[in-house]
Every structure is written in structure tokens, then in C-alpha cells.
Scaffold this active site. Structure first.
Site, PDB file in Angstrom:
ATOM      1  N   ARG A  13       0.801  -1.232   0.000  1.00 31.46           N
ATOM      2  CA  ARG A  13       0.000   0.000   0.000  1.00 31.46           C
ATOM      3  C   ARG A  13       0.831   1.278   0.000  1.00 31.46           C
ATOM      4  O   ARG A  13       0.286   2.373  -0.153  1.00 31.46           O
ATOM      5  CB  ARG A  13      -0.959  -0.015   1.204  1.00 31.46           C
ATOM      6  CG  ARG A  13      -2.126  -0.965   0.999  1.00 31.46           C
ATOM      7  CD  ARG A  13      -2.783  -1.332   2.308  1.00 31.46           C
ATOM      8  NE  ARG A  13      -3.282  -0.167   3.017  1.00 31.46           N
ATOM      9  CZ  ARG A  13      -3.568  -0.150   4.313  1.00 31.46           C
ATOM     10  NH1 ARG A  13      -3.378  -1.234   5.047  1.00 31.46           N
ATOM     11  NH2 ARG A  13      -4.015   0.933   4.877  1.00 31.46           N
ATOM     12  N   ASP A 103       8.044  -1.391  11.092  1.00 27.36           N
ATOM     13  CA  ASP A 103       7.119  -0.364  10.592  1.00 27.36           C
ATOM     14  C   ASP A 103       6.298   0.255  11.726  1.00 27.36           C
ATOM     15  O   ASP A 103       5.269   0.878  11.494  1.00 27.36           O
ATOM     16  CB  ASP A 103       6.212  -0.922   9.486  1.00 27.36           C
ATOM     17  CG  ASP A 103       5.384  -2.122   9.929  1.00 27.36           C
ATOM     18  OD1 ASP A 103       5.493  -2.521  11.109  1.00 27.36           O
ATOM     19  OD2 ASP A 103       4.630  -2.660   9.099  1.00 27.36           O
ATOM     20  N   GLU A 168      -7.171 -12.839  15.295  1.00 31.88           N
ATOM     21  CA  GLU A 168      -6.998 -11.867  14.225  1.00 31.88           C
ATOM     22  C   GLU A 168      -8.360 -11.396  13.709  1.00 31.88           C
ATOM     23  O   GLU A 168      -9.349 -12.141  13.742  1.00 31.88           O
ATOM     24  CB  GLU A 168      -6.189 -12.482  13.073  1.00 31.88           C
ATOM     25  CG  GLU A 168      -4.748 -12.793  13.442  1.00 31.88           C
ATOM     26  CD  GLU A 168      -4.013 -11.567  13.955  1.00 31.88           C
ATOM     27  OE1 GLU A 168      -3.942 -10.553  13.231  1.00 31.88           O
ATOM     28  OE2 GLU A 168      -3.519 -11.592  15.097  1.00 31.88           O
ATOM     29  N   ASN A 183      -3.826  -6.121  20.013  1.00 31.06           N
ATOM     30  CA  ASN A 183      -2.421  -6.515  20.039  1.00 31.06           C
ATOM     31  C   ASN A 183      -1.630  -5.518  19.206  1.00 31.06           C
ATOM     32  O   ASN A 183      -1.892  -5.341  18.020  1.00 31.06           O
ATOM     33  CB  ASN A 183      -2.309  -7.918  19.423  1.00 31.06           C
ATOM     34  CG  ASN A 183      -0.869  -8.331  19.176  1.00 31.06           C
ATOM     35  OD1 ASN A 183       0.025  -7.944  19.915  1.00 31.06           O
ATOM     36  ND2 ASN A 183      -0.667  -9.130  18.138  1.00 31.06           N
ATOM     37  N   ARG A 347      26.388  28.721   3.134  1.00 31.90           N
ATOM     38  CA  ARG A 347      26.716  27.364   2.680  1.00 31.90           C
ATOM     39  C   ARG A 347      27.865  26.775   3.501  1.00 31.90           C
ATOM     40  O   ARG A 347      28.485  27.469   4.303  1.00 31.90           O
ATOM     41  CB  ARG A 347      27.032  27.398   1.191  1.00 31.90           C
ATOM     42  CG  ARG A 347      25.778  27.712   0.342  1.00 31.90           C
ATOM     43  CD  ARG A 347      26.146  27.954  -1.105  1.00 31.90           C
ATOM     44  NE  ARG A 347      26.941  26.864  -1.638  1.00 31.90           N
ATOM     45  CZ  ARG A 347      27.739  26.970  -2.703  1.00 31.90           C
ATOM     46  NH1 ARG A 347      27.851  28.133  -3.345  1.00 31.90           N
ATOM     47  NH2 ARG A 347      28.426  25.933  -3.116  1.00 31.90           N
ATOM     48  N   LYS A 365      30.055  31.162   1.116  1.00 32.56           N
ATOM     49  CA  LYS A 365      30.516  29.767   1.085  1.00 32.56           C
ATOM     50  C   LYS A 365      31.989  29.701   1.460  1.00 32.56           C
ATOM     51  O   LYS A 365      32.791  30.514   0.985  1.00 32.56           O
ATOM     52  CB  LYS A 365      30.343  29.199  -0.321  1.00 32.56           C
ATOM     53  CG  LYS A 365      30.703  27.732  -0.423  1.00 32.56           C
ATOM     54  CD  LYS A 365      31.327  27.355  -1.758  1.00 32.56           C
ATOM     55  CE  LYS A 365      32.799  27.741  -1.829  1.00 32.56           C
ATOM     56  NZ  LYS A 365      33.504  27.216  -3.006  1.00 32.56           N
ATOM     57  N   ASN A 391      33.160  46.569   5.114  1.00 30.44           N
ATOM     58  CA  ASN A 391      31.847  46.813   4.529  1.00 30.44           C
ATOM     59  C   ASN A 391      31.864  46.324   3.085  1.00 30.44           C
ATOM     60  O   ASN A 391      32.681  46.771   2.286  1.00 30.44           O
ATOM     61  CB  ASN A 391      31.533  48.309   4.580  1.00 30.44           C
ATOM     62  CG  ASN A 391      30.054  48.548   4.363  1.00 30.44           C
ATOM     63  OD1 ASN A 391      29.482  48.040   3.401  1.00 30.44           O
ATOM     64  ND2 ASN A 391      29.436  49.307   5.240  1.00 30.44           N
ATOM     65  N   ASN A 400      35.703  33.479  -7.649  1.00 27.34           N
ATOM     66  CA  ASN A 400      36.615  32.503  -7.049  1.00 27.34           C
ATOM     67  C   ASN A 400      36.949  31.353  -7.974  1.00 27.34           C
ATOM     68  O   ASN A 400      37.831  30.577  -7.696  1.00 27.34           O
ATOM     69  CB  ASN A 400      36.003  31.954  -5.744  1.00 27.34           C
ATOM     70  CG  ASN A 400      34.657  31.292  -5.976  1.00 27.34           C
ATOM     71  OD1 ASN A 400      33.913  31.673  -6.884  1.00 27.34           O
ATOM     72  ND2 ASN A 400      34.335  30.298  -5.173  1.00 27.34           N
ATOM     73  N   ARG A 454      37.629  51.664 -13.536  1.00 24.67           N
ATOM     74  CA  ARG A 454      36.325  52.083 -14.046  1.00 24.67           C
ATOM     75  C   ARG A 454      36.612  52.955 -15.270  1.00 24.67           C
ATOM     76  O   ARG A 454      37.551  53.742 -15.240  1.00 24.67           O
ATOM     77  CB  ARG A 454      35.676  52.927 -12.957  1.00 24.67           C
ATOM     78  CG  ARG A 454      34.217  53.189 -13.118  1.00 24.67           C
ATOM     79  CD  ARG A 454      33.782  54.262 -12.161  1.00 24.67           C
ATOM     80  NE  ARG A 454      33.645  53.833 -10.772  1.00 24.67           N
ATOM     81  CZ  ARG A 454      33.508  54.693  -9.753  1.00 24.67           C
ATOM     82  NH1 ARG A 454      33.526  55.993  -9.946  1.00 24.67           N
ATOM     83  NH2 ARG A 454      33.373  54.241  -8.528  1.00 24.67           N
TER      84      ARG A 454
HETATM   85  C1  UD1 Z   1      -0.146  -8.185  13.147  1.00 28.53           C
HETATM   86  C2  UD1 Z   1      -0.693  -9.059  14.263  1.00 28.53           C
HETATM   87  C3  UD1 Z   1      -1.938  -8.419  14.850  1.00 28.53           C
HETATM   88  C4  UD1 Z   1      -1.628  -7.043  15.337  1.00 28.53           C
HETATM   89  C5  UD1 Z   1      -1.008  -6.212  14.218  1.00 28.53           C
HETATM   90  C6  UD1 Z   1      -0.504  -4.912  14.767  1.00 28.53           C
HETATM   91  C7  UD1 Z   1      -0.158 -11.370  13.660  1.00 28.53           C
HETATM   92  C8  UD1 Z   1      -0.667 -12.610  13.074  1.00 28.53           C
HETATM   93  N1  UD1 Z   1      -1.009 -10.345  13.710  1.00 28.53           N
HETATM   94  O1  UD1 Z   1      -1.140  -8.170  12.132  1.00 28.53           O
HETATM   95  O2  UD1 Z   1      -2.410  -9.210  15.924  1.00 28.53           O
HETATM   96  O3  UD1 Z   1      -2.786  -6.409  15.814  1.00 28.53           O
HETATM   97  O4  UD1 Z   1       0.117  -6.889  13.655  1.00 28.53           O
HETATM   98  O5  UD1 Z   1      -0.092  -4.094  13.711  1.00 28.53           O
HETATM   99  O6  UD1 Z   1       0.975 -11.319  14.104  1.00 28.53           O
HETATM  100  N2  UD1 Z   1       6.032  -9.464   8.664  1.00 28.53           N
HETATM  101  C9  UD1 Z   1       7.123 -10.189   8.231  1.00 28.53           C
HETATM  102  N3  UD1 Z   1       6.924 -11.375   7.617  1.00 28.53           N
HETATM  103  C10 UD1 Z   1       5.689 -11.912   7.408  1.00 28.53           C
HETATM  104  C11 UD1 Z   1       4.575 -11.156   7.842  1.00 28.53           C
HETATM  105  C12 UD1 Z   1       4.783  -9.935   8.481  1.00 28.53           C
HETATM  106  O7  UD1 Z   1       8.258  -9.764   8.411  1.00 28.53           O
HETATM  107  O8  UD1 Z   1       5.612 -12.994   6.862  1.00 28.53           O
HETATM  108  C13 UD1 Z   1       6.245  -8.191   9.324  1.00 28.53           C
HETATM  109  C14 UD1 Z   1       5.687  -7.018   8.543  1.00 28.53           C
HETATM  110  O9  UD1 Z   1       6.676  -6.437   7.731  1.00 28.53           O
HETATM  111  C15 UD1 Z   1       5.277  -6.072   9.650  1.00 28.53           C
HETATM  112  C16 UD1 Z   1       4.897  -6.979  10.787  1.00 28.53           C
HETATM  113  O10 UD1 Z   1       5.518  -8.214  10.545  1.00 28.53           O
HETATM  114  O11 UD1 Z   1       6.354  -5.284  10.080  1.00 28.53           O
HETATM  115  C17 UD1 Z   1       3.401  -7.165  10.923  1.00 28.53           C
HETATM  116  O12 UD1 Z   1       2.908  -7.707   9.749  1.00 28.53           O
HETATM  117  P1  UD1 Z   1       1.480  -7.352   9.187  1.00 28.53           P
HETATM  118  O13 UD1 Z   1       1.222  -8.133   7.980  1.00 28.53           O
HETATM  119  O14 UD1 Z   1       1.331  -5.881   9.097  1.00 28.53           O
HETATM  120  O15 UD1 Z   1       0.576  -7.924  10.380  1.00 28.53           O
HETATM  121  P2  UD1 Z   1      -0.940  -7.630  10.615  1.00 28.53           P
HETATM  122  O16 UD1 Z   1      -1.732  -8.517   9.746  1.00 28.53           O
HETATM  123  O17 UD1 Z   1      -1.192  -6.206  10.560  1.00 28.53           O
HETATM  124 CA    CA Z   2       0.207  -4.170   9.974  1.00 27.46          CA
END
Ligand code: UD1
Ligand code: CA
Length: 471
Positions: A13, A103, A168, A183, A347, A365, A391, A400, A454
């Protein structure tokens, strides 16, 4: 303690060629914010799970204390943590493992310290928050919670039932969907429990993924207490999945910095209109007007004022200096009591003494300008050494660059450079020398004398204006 940072997700996204976790917050990739916070907890093993854009993420995050685990296919958060387990295997058996998301960049070390403390006796600890709209998140299911219309207490030791599992969004019943405690994804597990139970996860669920969250029910079954902790500030757990959320997190981060500045005594015209992309250190009674951008390391001394719409990067501004509107300062040192701008550009290597005035449309600069010298209008000063009380008239240019090499201009104390002069470097203007307006200086100007180059002015008495010829 181990820390595993999940950074393999695709971030579809974001609609970007850049891996999601490398998008910047305050000018720094969000994965690096999470790493900085993780390091404050002094983990024994620090592992990042990479997948999408793995090479770019590795390159941006590489450090001696960081190990990478590769998750070739994103099969779920449980699968992701499993990829890191080999790197944790050497850890002592009774250690804990903290899972962070790359993230979720604003998570604070003091919140994590509390979560870790909650897990210290071999518990599982989940960082949870209550949300008005919990849509999309995993819900915290507590004992006896189903009976109270989803409004569970959400606080351990606060009358709320024990956590029994996390469900979930896509797998939740209508009743579970009403639970507002979610969570955040940030969890601490005993490392040995992870090693034993991750392989037991199945992907028989609505998303066909191996959910890390399924380990909660397994812990409860194994008789391991599952507890929760909450962040000091809910903004800490904001995640980034889109450009809109990236902007939301950026604003939350900037507001946090603005508040910290105000708490330390800085006056901000509007805390919603300041951006600090790096570190800003301020003395007492600093005032900052709207739309200032600070990048890298910036230091402002006591009583400094920054006008509206200024950009300051990696620079020092000494006490009492005033930077007026629309000035751009990069890699420069502004001296005590200086007046700079409006519309000034300093600069890298611009080094100003005390009480120097740099006015509108003046660019400096790689030049030292000593105490009480002034260049108030429309000038270029590059690769120069300017003495005290000099001045520099409007339109002065240090030439330069000869197209191949840069050369220096030296101007002695108390010199007066007439307007619209060009100083063709290398060239020296002696102490107390005066250059007549319009001088093109190609040879050194002696001290205390008037030098002028001049064309002589003349008047032609017999001259007549041309007249329009009759048709
Ligand atoms: C996850 C949680 C959910 C929580 C939410 C919070 C699980 C199953 N669910 O859901 O309970 O409320 O985060 O934001 O854990 N990632 C990987 N590899 C994978 C999948 C994910 O590295 O195979 C990483 C993603 O880059 C991200 C994080 O794990 O940083 C969470 O993944 P994402 O797919 O966003 O999880 P959600 O479905 O949002
Ligand atoms: Ca997420």
C-alpha cells in the site's frame, strides 16, 4: 535478552519502489528508528528479519551488532520469527525474546523496558492498547470478557480477566470484533518457549499464515502466564502501511519533539509547524517562528531567534543571533549577535565572527567573515577571508572560480568594498583599502588607498537623441 525486528513485509500500500521500512520518518529510515530504540535496551542478540527489498534493507541497516535473517516468502509473523531462531540458538536458555516491528517506528525504550519487566519471571508479555476503532487488529481475548459486551477492563490487575488468546480480525467472531483492546504486535516470549512452540504453528486460518499470535493460546495451555503492558502514549504503537499513515506518524513524531522543545523552554510560534529531522539543541530563550526545518545536528545558543520559513542544516548559531525569514543555512557557523537574512544563504564552511550582518540575497561559502563586518545586500562571498569591520557593498562578487580551479580572496580589516565590485581571485585587498564602486579587481589593492577600475566618465555636449523618421 534477544530482540527480533520484523522487516520482511512488502508494504504494497505504500505504492513505492522503496521497501516500506526504509521510508523516512524525520529524515531517517523507520527501520533505523526501531534499531536505535532496540539498542537502548542493550540486547545480547539483535536480529532483523528481511525479505522484500532485502538487499536495500541490509545495506541501510548494516552494523556490527546486527544480524540478518532472510524470510524469502512472507508466510506470516510466526514464520518470520522462526527464521530468526537459528541466530538466537546460542542464547542462554532462560532468556527472553522481544519482537518489534520495523514499521512501528515510534515505540519508546521506556515502554519496552516496562514490557520486559512484566515478562521477567518467564511470562509472556504483550503490549496492548485500547482503540475506539480496533478494525484490522488482532483482539485480546480475556477470561470472562465475552459476557461484558466487549468492554473488557484491558488492564491486568485491574479486575480484567487473564489473557487467553489473540484472535486476528479476519478470524474473529462478531462478539470478538467488539473487543477494543488490541495486540500492538510487540511481544516478549521466553526464548525456549519460542524454540519449542514456533514449529507447532499451523496456517489453517483465514489468511493462510503462520500467526505469531497463536502462541498466546499455546502459552496459556502450557501454564505460562500471559500478561500485558500498555505504552505511555498510544502514538508509540502507530504502524505504517500507507503514505497517509506515514504522514500521521511523522506528525506524531514532530509533535513529540515540539513538546520536548517547549518543555525545555523554547518558544515555538506553532508546535504543528516545525520539523526537526535530526537533533536540535537549544539554549535559553530561543524563539522559533513557523515552518522552520532543522536537519542533521543543529545548535542554537541563548536568545537566538529563527524567523519564519528558514531551513537550517548541520549548523551552529551562537547566542543572540537573529535569523530572519526565508534564510537557508547549511554547514555554517553563525556568530554571536549576528543578523542574518531575510533571504540569506550560508553554505558549508561559512564561518561568521561576532556582530556580523548578512543581508538579503547574500550567499557565503567556505569563507571566514570576522567581527562586525557587513554584507547587507546581493553579494557572493566564496573562498574568502574577510577581516573585521569590513563593509561589502551591494552586488559585490568574489570571482573565485576560473572554470577549473578555485582561488582565495583576502580582504583586510576595515576595508570598504564599493558596490558592484568583482574581486577576481586570487587577490588581496589591504587593510583599510577602499575599492570604488564598479571596480573589477584583478591585482592586489594596497592598504589605506582608494583603488578604482572604471572607465572614465565623460559627457558629450553635442549629442542629440535620435528622432523618429517621418514615413
Ligand atoms: C499483526 C498481528 C496483529 C496485530 C497487528 C498490529 C499477527 C498474526 N497479527 O497483524 O495481531 O494487531 O500486527 O499491527 O501477528 N512481517 C514479516 N513477515 C511476514 C509477515 C509480516 O516480516 O511474513 C512483518 C511485517 O513487515 C510487519 C509486521 O511483521 O512489520 C506485521 O505484519 P502485518 O502483515 O502488518 O501484520 P498484521 O496482519 O497487521
Ligand atoms: Ca500491519
Amino acid at each position: 535478552m534477544n530482540i527480533v525486528i520484523l522487516a520482511a513485509g512488502q508494504g504494497k500500500r505504500m505504492q513505492s519502489a522503496l521497501p516500506k521500512v526504509l521510508h523516512p520518518i524525520a529524515g531517517k529510515p523507520m527501520a533505523l528508528h526501531v534499531l536505535d530504540t532496540a539498542r537502548k535496551l542493550s540486547p545480547k542478540n539483535l536480529v532483523m528479519v528481511v525479505g522484500t527489498g532485502a538487499d536495500a534493507v541490509r545495506a541501510a541497516c548494516a552494523a556490527d551488532d546486527l544480524h540478518f535473517a532472510e524470510q524469502a516468502q512472507q508466510l506470516g509473523t510466526g514464520h518470520a520469527v522462526m527464521q530468526a531462531m537459528l541466530l538466537l540458538a546460542s542464547a542462554e536458555n532462560n532468556s527472553a525474546t522481544l519482537v518489534l516491528y520495523a514499521d512501528v517506528p515510534l515505540i519508546a525504550d521506556h515502554t519496552l523496558a516496562r514490557l520486559i519487566a512484566a515478562a521477567s519471571t518467564g511470562n509472556v508479555a504483550v503490549l496492548t492498547v485500547e482503540m475506539d476503532d480496533p478494525t484490522g487488529y488482532g483482539r485480546i481475548v480475556r477470561e470472562g470478557a465475552a459476557a461484558n459486551d466487549g468492554r473488557n477492563g484491558a488492564r491486568d490487575g485491574n479486575g480484567a480477566g487473564a489473557i487467553v488468546r489473540i484472535v486476528e480480525q479476519k478470524d474473529a467472531s462478531p462478539e470478538e470484533k467488539r473487543v477494543r483492546e488490541i495486540n500492538t504486535g510487540i511481544v516478549v516470549f521466553p526464548t525456549a518457549f519460542l524454540a519449542e512452540n514456533l514449529p507447532k504453528l499451523s496456517n489453517q486460518n483465514a489468511q493462510g499464515e503462520y500467526y505469531l499470535t497463536d502462541l498466546i493460546a499455546l502459552a496459556v495451555q502450557a501454564g505460562i502466564p500471559v500478561v500485558s503492558a500498555q505504552p505511555a502514549d498510544a502514538a508509540e504503537t502507530m504502524g505504517v502501511n500507507s503514505k497517509t499513515q506515514l504522514a500521521d506518524v511523522e506528525r506524531a513524531y514532530q509533535l513529540r519533539q515540539a513538546r520536548a522543545l517547549m518543555e525545555s523552554g523554547v518558544t515555538l510560534a506553532d508546535p504543528a509547524r516545525i520539523d526537526v529531522r535530526g537533533s536540535l539543541r537549544c539554549g535559553r530563550d530561543v524563539r522559533i517562528d513557523i515552518n522552520a526545518v532543522f536537519e542533521g545536528e543543529v545548535e542554537l545558543g541563548d536568545g537566538v531567534s529563527i524567523g519564519p520559513n528558514c531551513v537550517l542544516s548541520n549548523c551552529r548559531v551562537a547566542a543572540g543571533a537573529q535569523i530572519k525569514a526565508y534564510s537557508h543555512i547549511d554547514g555554517a557557523s553563525v556568530g554571536k549577535g549576528n543578523l542574518v537574512g531575510p533571504y540569506a544563504r550560508l553554505r558549508p564552511g561559512a564561518d561568521l565572527g561576532e556582530d556580523v550582518h548578512i543581508g538579503n540575497f547574500v550567499e557565503v561559502k567556505a569563507s571566514r567573515i570576522d567581527d562586525q563586518s557587513k554584507a547587507n545586500h546581493l553579494a557572493y562571498i566564496g573562498d574568502a577571508e574577510v577581516g573585521k569591520r569590513v563593509n561589502i557593498g551591494a552586488g559585490t562578487i568574489t570571482c573565485n572560480y576560473d572554470g577549473v580551479n578555485k582561488h582565495r580572496t583576502v580582504i583586510g580589516d576595515d576595508a570598504f568594498i564599493g558596490s558592484d565590485s568583482q574581486l577576481v581571485a586570487p587577490v588581496t585587498v589591504g587593510r583599510g583599502a577602499t575599492l570604488g564602486a564598479g571596480t573589477t579587481l584583478t591585482k592586489d589593492a594596497p592598504a589605506d588607498k582608494l583603488t578604482v577600475s572604471r572607465a572614465k566618465q565623460l559627457t558629450i555636449d553635442a549629442w542629440r537623441r535620435p528622432e523618429k523618421k517621418p514615413k
